[in-house]
Design a protein around this motif. Structure first.
Motif, PDB file in Angstrom:
ATOM      1  N   UNK B  49       0.846  -1.198   0.000  1.00  0.00           N
ATOM      2  CA  UNK B  49       0.000   0.000   0.000  1.00  0.00           C
ATOM      3  C   UNK B  49       0.883   1.249   0.000  1.00  0.00           C
ATOM      4  N   UNK B  50       1.960   1.189   0.767  1.00  0.00           N
ATOM      5  CA  UNK B  50       2.889   2.317   0.799  1.00  0.00           C
ATOM      6  C   UNK B  50       3.484   2.547  -0.586  1.00  0.00           C
ATOM      7  N   UNK B  51       3.875   1.444  -1.219  1.00  0.00           N
ATOM      8  CA  UNK B  51       4.506   1.529  -2.532  1.00  0.00           C
ATOM      9  C   UNK B  51       3.539   2.045  -3.609  1.00  0.00           C
ATOM     10  N   UNK B  52       2.258   1.771  -3.417  1.00  0.00           N
ATOM     11  CA  UNK B  52       1.271   2.204  -4.409  1.00  0.00           C
ATOM     12  C   UNK B  52       1.113   3.715  -4.414  1.00  0.00           C
ATOM     13  N   UNK B  53       1.505   4.346  -3.299  1.00  0.00           N
ATOM     14  CA  UNK B  53       1.350   5.795  -3.199  1.00  0.00           C
ATOM     15  C   UNK B  53      -0.064   6.226  -2.835  1.00  0.00           C
ATOM     16  N   UNK B  54      -0.923   5.261  -2.474  1.00  0.00           N
ATOM     17  CA  UNK B  54      -2.322   5.597  -2.132  1.00  0.00           C
ATOM     18  C   UNK B  54      -2.367   6.635  -1.015  1.00  0.00           C
ATOM     19  N   UNK B  55      -3.140   7.678  -1.268  1.00  0.00           N
ATOM     20  CA  UNK B  55      -3.336   8.709  -0.248  1.00  0.00           C
ATOM     21  C   UNK B  55      -4.807   8.820   0.108  1.00  0.00           C
ATOM     22  N   UNK B  56      -5.069   9.247   1.330  1.00  0.00           N
ATOM     23  CA  UNK B  56      -6.442   9.273   1.859  1.00  0.00           C
ATOM     24  C   UNK B  56      -7.387  10.061   0.972  1.00  0.00           C
ATOM     25  N   UNK B  57      -8.550   9.490   0.715  1.00  0.00           N
ATOM     26  CA  UNK B  57      -9.530  10.118  -0.184  1.00  0.00           C
ATOM     27  C   UNK B  57     -10.564  10.943   0.564  1.00  0.00           C
ATOM     28  N   UNK B  58     -10.416  11.068   1.868  1.00  0.00           N
ATOM     29  CA  UNK B  58     -11.426  11.797   2.635  1.00  0.00           C
ATOM     30  C   UNK B  58     -11.277  13.293   2.528  1.00  0.00           C
ATOM     31  N   UNK B 220      -8.416  -3.686  -2.478  1.00  0.00           N
ATOM     32  CA  UNK B 220      -8.424  -4.960  -3.200  1.00  0.00           C
ATOM     33  C   UNK B 220      -7.726  -4.851  -4.558  1.00  0.00           C
ATOM     34  N   UNK B 221      -7.880  -3.719  -5.211  1.00  0.00           N
ATOM     35  CA  UNK B 221      -7.293  -3.542  -6.540  1.00  0.00           C
ATOM     36  C   UNK B 221      -5.773  -3.407  -6.458  1.00  0.00           C
ATOM     37  N   UNK B 222      -5.310  -2.685  -5.456  1.00  0.00           N
ATOM     38  CA  UNK B 222      -3.851  -2.529  -5.289  1.00  0.00           C
ATOM     39  C   UNK B 222      -3.220  -3.886  -5.041  1.00  0.00           C
ATOM     40  N   UNK B 223      -3.873  -4.708  -4.218  1.00  0.00           N
ATOM     41  CA  UNK B 223      -3.285  -6.015  -3.908  1.00  0.00           C
ATOM     42  C   UNK B 223      -3.419  -6.985  -5.071  1.00  0.00           C
ATOM     43  N   UNK B 224      -4.519  -6.900  -5.807  1.00  0.00           N
ATOM     44  CA  UNK B 224      -4.695  -7.834  -6.931  1.00  0.00           C
ATOM     45  C   UNK B 224      -3.775  -7.498  -8.093  1.00  0.00           C
ATOM     46  N   UNK B 225      -3.649  -6.215  -8.388  1.00  0.00           N
ATOM     47  CA  UNK B 225      -2.942  -5.845  -9.616  1.00  0.00           C
ATOM     48  C   UNK B 225      -1.569  -5.265  -9.357  1.00  0.00           C
ATOM     49  N   UNK B 226      -1.228  -5.113  -8.101  1.00  0.00           N
ATOM     50  CA  UNK B 226       0.126  -4.700  -7.761  1.00  0.00           C
ATOM     51  C   UNK B 226       0.282  -3.207  -7.585  1.00  0.00           C
ATOM     52  N   UNK B 227       1.160  -2.824  -6.658  1.00  0.00           N
ATOM     53  CA  UNK B 227       1.364  -1.401  -6.383  1.00  0.00           C
ATOM     54  C   UNK B 227       1.965  -0.642  -7.569  1.00  0.00           C
ATOM     55  N   UNK B 228       2.737  -1.339  -8.393  1.00  0.00           N
ATOM     56  CA  UNK B 228       3.360  -0.654  -9.542  1.00  0.00           C
ATOM     57  C   UNK B 228       2.287  -0.200 -10.524  1.00  0.00           C
ATOM     58  N   UNK B 229       1.331  -1.103 -10.755  1.00  0.00           N
ATOM     59  CA  UNK B 229       0.207  -0.758 -11.643  1.00  0.00           C
ATOM     60  C   UNK B 229      -0.512   0.476 -11.119  1.00  0.00           C
ATOM     61  N   UNK B 230      -0.825   0.462  -9.810  1.00  0.00           N
ATOM     62  CA  UNK B 230      -1.571   1.575  -9.225  1.00  0.00           C
ATOM     63  C   UNK B 230      -0.767   2.868  -9.313  1.00  0.00           C
ATOM     64  N   UNK B 231       0.536   2.728  -9.031  1.00  0.00           N
ATOM     65  CA  UNK B 231       1.397   3.920  -8.993  1.00  0.00           C
ATOM     66  C   UNK B 231       1.625   4.520 -10.376  1.00  0.00           C
ATOM     67  N   UNK B 232       1.246   3.778 -11.418  1.00  0.00           N
ATOM     68  CA  UNK B 232       1.448   4.313 -12.771  1.00  0.00           C
ATOM     69  C   UNK B 232       0.233   5.137 -13.225  1.00  0.00           C
ATOM     70  N   UNK B 233      -0.851   5.080 -12.447  1.00  0.00           N
ATOM     71  CA  UNK B 233      -2.073   5.811 -12.819  1.00  0.00           C
ATOM     72  C   UNK B 233      -2.063   7.197 -12.178  1.00  0.00           C
TER      73      UNK B 233
END
Lengths: 174, 435
Positions: B49-58, B220-233
């Motif tokens: 999750x850290x690697x994906x760069x996900x930041x809080x959406x609130x 679920x998407x970050x874990x299924x498709x990988x943090x690299x995929x998420x971080x490229x969007x």
């Protein structure tokens, strides 16, 4: 009848969700409000006993939240959103219609006790504005015809099929 | 229609998708959970999750993995996850759709987060008005519990994560994470002084994470498709993934649009939301909910990502984009939002409690054409004495409509005051800043 007699199982289930009893306070206040439409002092005292709180502790929480009514409201509590997003697309007009049709101003209840009108702040339905909530249901994309129909439905059937289902956008994908 | 791949809204866009457990499983739902629980160390989930760069959406945009990392590693007692579903920021209505149309996506995210942080209990704090949403979630929890995705010994792994829905009761401030915790404890929703932070002293004084619905739905998407995929969007490296932008106001097609972060407001409004309602020019917009300062047509090409919007003097916030057409009074618009903040101030801190009342009264005076030039100074002084001087960020939020409209449309305030002067050549009483 006390709440404990009336909702014995439901109260037990609510209490089972939390490791600390006081967390059940808002759920129990909702329970107390379910039938009369508002929370009575007797109910608050009983809840205090159930949760081992003092009545003022219950009262201080109950008075903070706008959805907990401490006074009787009409059978149908109409809450029209007046925040900016709804106001941009005509919520003031909707309030105007309701004032005329019901003959009451926001904050008032019709003489027959059927409707209470309130102007409230954002209800998180800005994409389908203007909108209103009546008791548990949302009514969105309001037009004057729709408001008429809703009021007529509520008067005759007590409920209206015009209430919103699960929110979906775009609607065509429903 | 969409040029971009949908992630969070993808399932629900399929014809006939009901959001039931069976439907969700057909789209690959709960596979991420199956692959993570007991097969991946909780710290690996956090690392991804850290690697994906996900930041809080609130609204605050804090990196989710970093937030999880603040929990004490050696603490043996209970920990809690709270899903912040108190969606109350004016202009925001995305969590409602996520919960009502695809509840299992949110629940899978909740259980994954519980696993990562070692929480055995999660509470979904949903705004009280969303009765339908709470019923849908409760039904979905029942389905997931029966299927072994929630509860004790999930899928035979020995892992426990129980989830309950807890309805709020109509208080905007309970979206602030420490006010949410107070409210969940059965008290008035007054924000706590920080530190200590919820990571160490949260619900019942135990280590707690509070994450927004949309944030959790991404897991679920970050874990299924990988943090690299998420971080490229989106706009890597700092604003990754999509946002569900909520478009409201004077557009032809208001609604939720899931787009990669970094899309511009021009694209969002004119390509996706159908353009302006009456084909009048766009006059102003708010890029991230009522707490975000107003922006002007000059900012239409600012990328909607955390950094770009901040650099333009506003904030991406909750993703609620409200559009106003030419002809809208900016003083009126600011007053409408100010009335919201005045109504919702919890009353804990004097600058906010008293200041919001003064601001509303001063604004109403100006709108009623009884204002004076010195009222503008009063407004600025009040705002400066509220922002940064309160326990929570509400103080900063409540001054943004007035400060930003004064900055961009000061002439509208002045025009109203000049009209007041013209109407009151003989003043019935001496000037003065009465409140």
């Amino acid at each position: 009848m006390t709440l404990s007699e009336k909702y014995k199982d439901e109260i037990a289930e609510i209490l089972s969700r939390y490791p600390v009893k006081r967390s059940a306070l808002i759920p129990l206040l909702y329970l107390a409000q379910r039938e009369p439409g508002y929370v009575t002092e007797a109910a608050m005292t009983e809840i205090a006993g159930l949760l081992k709180l003092t009545p003022p502790q219950v009262y201080e929480t109950a008075t903070f939240y706008t959805m907990l009514n401490l006074k009787k409201v009409g059978k149908h509590h109409i809450q029209v959103c007046k925040s900016l997003m709804c106001a941009l697309v005509g919520s003031d007009t909707v309030i105007g219609w309701l004032r005329t049709k019901l003959g009451i101003a926001p904050g008032e209840t019709t003489a027959d006790g059927l409707f209470t009108l309130s102007a409230v702040e954002c209800l998180a339905a800005c994409g389908t504005a203007p909108m209103m909530q009546i008791n548990d249901d949302y009514y969105e994309r309001l037009t004057e015809e729709k408001v008429d129909k809703i009021l007529a439905d509520l008067r005759t059937a007590g409920t209206s099929p015009l209430k919103s289902g699960p929110y979906m956008w775009p609607e065509s994908a429903r | 229609m969409p040029k971009h791949e949908l992630i969070l809204l993808k399932n629900m866009m399929q014809p006939g998708y009901t959001g039931s457990l069976a439907d969700y499983e057909k789209t690959g739902g709960y596979q991420a959970l199956r692959n993570a629980l007991g097969k991946m160390a909780p710290t690996d989930v956090t690392a991804k999750v850290m690697k994906s760069g996900l930041r809080g959406r609130g609204g605050a945009g804090f990196p989710t993995g970093v937030k999880w990392g603040f929990l004490p590693k050696d603490y043996q007692g209970p920990r809690y996850l709270c899903c912040n579903a108190d969606e109350s920021e004016p202009g925001t209505f995305k969590d409602r759709q996520l919960m009502e149309r695809d509840p299992h996506q949110v629940l899978e995210g909740i259980v994954l987060a519980c696993y990562a942080i070692g929480a055995q209990s999660a509470y979904i704090y949903i705004r009280g008005e969303m009765v339908l949403g709470s019923k849908i979630l409760e039904h979905a929890i029942g389905e997931a519990r029966a299927a072994g995705y929630i509860g004790k010994n999930i899928l035979g792994t020995g892992i426990t994560a129980d989830v309950w829905v807890h309805r709020g009761a109509g208080a905007y401030i309970c979206g602030e994470e420490t006010a949410l915790l107070e409210s969940l404890e059965g008290k008035r929703g007054l924000p706590r002084v920080k530190p200590p932070f919820p990571a160490t002293h949260g619900l019942y004084n135990k280590p707690t994470v509070v994450n927004n619905v949309e944030t959790l739905a991404n897991l679920p998407h970050i874990l299924s498709r990988g943090p690299e995929w998420f971080a490229s969007i989106g706009s890597p490296p700092k604003s990754t993934g999509t946002r569900v932008f909520c478009v409201s106001g004077h557009v032809k097609r208001p609604g939720n649009y899931e787009l990669p972060m970094g899309v511009t407001t021009r694209e969002l409004v004119f390509e996706y939301a159908g353009g302006m309602r009456s084909d009048k020019p766009l006059k102003a917009f708010i890029p991230g909910g009522a707490s975000a300062p107003f922006l002007t047509p000059e900012h239409l090409d600012v990328k909607l990502d955390f950094e770009s919007v901040a650099a333009a003097g506003s904030m991406l916030g909750s993703g609620g984009v409200t559009v106003m057409e030419e002809g809208t009074s900016m003083v009126w618009a600011a007053l409408r939002l100010m009335e919201f903040f005045y109504h919702e101030s919890c009353g804990k801190c004097s600058p906010c409690r008293e200041g919001s009342s003064w601001l509303v009264q001063t604004m109403r005076r100006i709108i009623a054409k009884r204002g004076q030039m010195q009222d503008l100074e009063t407004l600025t002084d009040l705002c400066k004495n509220i922002a940064g001087r309160t326990v929570c960020a509400f103080g900063d939020a409540e001054v943004s409509p007035i400060m930003s409209t004064l900055k961009h449309w000061r002439h509208e305030y002045v025009a109203l005051i000049h009209e007041a002067d013209a109407a009151n050549l003989i003043r019935p009483e001496s000037a003065g800043t009465r409140h």
